[in-house]
Design a protein around this motif. Sequence first.
Motif: not given
Lengths: 303, 356
Positions: A206-213
């Motif tokens: 989730e964090a990676s998706r939140d960080l534009y991945a």
Amino acid sequence: MSIIEQTVDEPIDGLVATPEFEAANEAQQRRRGFLMALPAFAYLILFFAVPLVIVIVYSFATRNRFGGTDLNGWNLESYRGLGDDLVRQILVRSVVLAAITTVICLLIAYPFAYYMSTRRPAVRNLMLVGVMIPFWTNFLVRNYAWYVILGTDGPFSQVTEFVGIGETRLLFTQTAVVMGLVYGFLPFMILPLYAAIERIDGRLLEASRDLYANGFQSFRHVLLPLSMPGVIAGSILVFIPSLGAYVTPEILGGAKTTLLGSYIVTQFLSARNMPFGASLSTVLMIVMLTATLVYFRKGGRTL
Amino acid sequence: MTAAVEIAGITKRFGEVVAVDNIDLQIDDGEFFAMLGPSGCGKTTTLRMIAGLEFPTEGSLKIFGNEVGTLPPNKRPVNTVFQNYALFPHMSVRDNVSFGLRMQGTTKSEANRRAGELIELVQLTGLESRKPGQLSGGQQQRVALARALVNKPKVLLLDEPLGALDLKLRQEMQNELKSLQRELGVSFVFVTHDQEEALTMSDRIAVMDKGKLLQVGTAEELYERPLNRFVADFIGQTNLLDATVADDDMIVLGNGTKIKAPNPHSPGTKVAMSLRPEAIEIGRRGDVPADHVATSLNGVVSAMNYLGHSLVYQVKIDWIDLEVRTDPVASEDRLGPGDDVSIWWDRTADWVVPDE
């Protein structure tokens, strides 16, 4: 390994343990541990280490004219045979097939393991059981099942004919061997992958998706690196037995596609060249051992 | 001015469970906004919907005027500081912080340069090559902040970011977060179950319970003019007395006592009167000043505690125990257990809320 480290007894608060007491206690624990492991040790030494040594010793011995083995005049003659064209061909073919099997297993198992790890516990357990069910049937029987499935006019061929691809003759080809190997060893890929992926905190994704991945970047930079121990463990668990596989190539590959396992058996039983068979086995073992060591070096802990 | 976040009629259901129930909310640009409520009240789900980690079942969600309802998180100009931080354990501090920039295609050197600036901002210079596992809780929390802020989000979302820290560190970080927010001028949306944290840090607070938005307002508004029983009870300490409205100026307490209490509710409405412990005066029975008789009650002291900066009395009024907090007085002037007392309060001190 880590299990042993974690179970070292912690001193209980409030109980003052003198150094002498601790030392005596530790020694006693060690003795008790050794006693409990004794049957396993004995079994391994008798039925694993001793035969292993025999194989290695034989690989340096000489085959006599009558197909027996002379345990004198030690030499490297049998290792020289590894350079033989036929042997090299078999070796390359075995490695290539094992590698293909490993890659296909990985491609099938990864999405499956990921899917499984994202299900709720009840579904997960059901899927785990599903993965294990094939083990309830004898490996040989299952290979003969594939023999029937892939045989001329077998179900597989009938299906391809029905959908218009036409009759397929897969039995006794390398494709059939790979199919059989993938089928046989897929669980060994799924289980370590599942163990590795299941342990990953979903919030990291989730964090990676939140960080534009995007989905792929998230997989590439977070999920894959974090599940690497499982990838490596699974790959070793599939590659090693595939490399030395005997039953599956024997049944599905026929005589045309001799692999290492069959070739070694031939050396021992038909060609009666035990030193050569032993040297092949030894080399195979060294290759596998190296692969395993590389894995442990990489810091995997899931085996 | 467009709101930073505009939520209209948002509902989120997980199967049968309604996590967020038809809420409307506006968060202004540059505001420190807290969402407060007990666990399971829907505050985190609301935050996750703003982040794009959940999609609303119904309703509209706009960020600076753009509808983002079902846009994936990587397409939204917001970033999140996760509960327990969710730092990437296999990456160094620098790679964690530069992650968002690298995913957007910023060159490695530029990403590293800006990560360096943020690492400096959160005072972690020198630790760039460490892995998260080698950092203390407070340091991890700074990495999480830097990792989110490096992307210059238009709204920063924080999910219980201080929950895992010990008390002293938490208070320190509260101040730092607050000054960071002022410095950057970005809206912070902050989820917490700690009312004190929400009161000290936020410009405005939304109180949620069971998926419903109960009240939005400044700390002062929530404390002094709660809209309902839950908010009155949840924000600060209070005494809640069950009552029924007699008319617009009078309520009847549970035991039949009539109390003067101006209220907007129709006669017969079940209400609760909220009396803050520090708003109540206490004295010996009959000492009630003449102009406070209509807002007084008689009782017996059941306990007294000396807290240094205040005295706390437990006063038994017939059917209920009230807490009364006064300034400390000399020990001979204190009331003790068993003393007959009267309590009274200013007419503006009580607050009548619907009882639900």
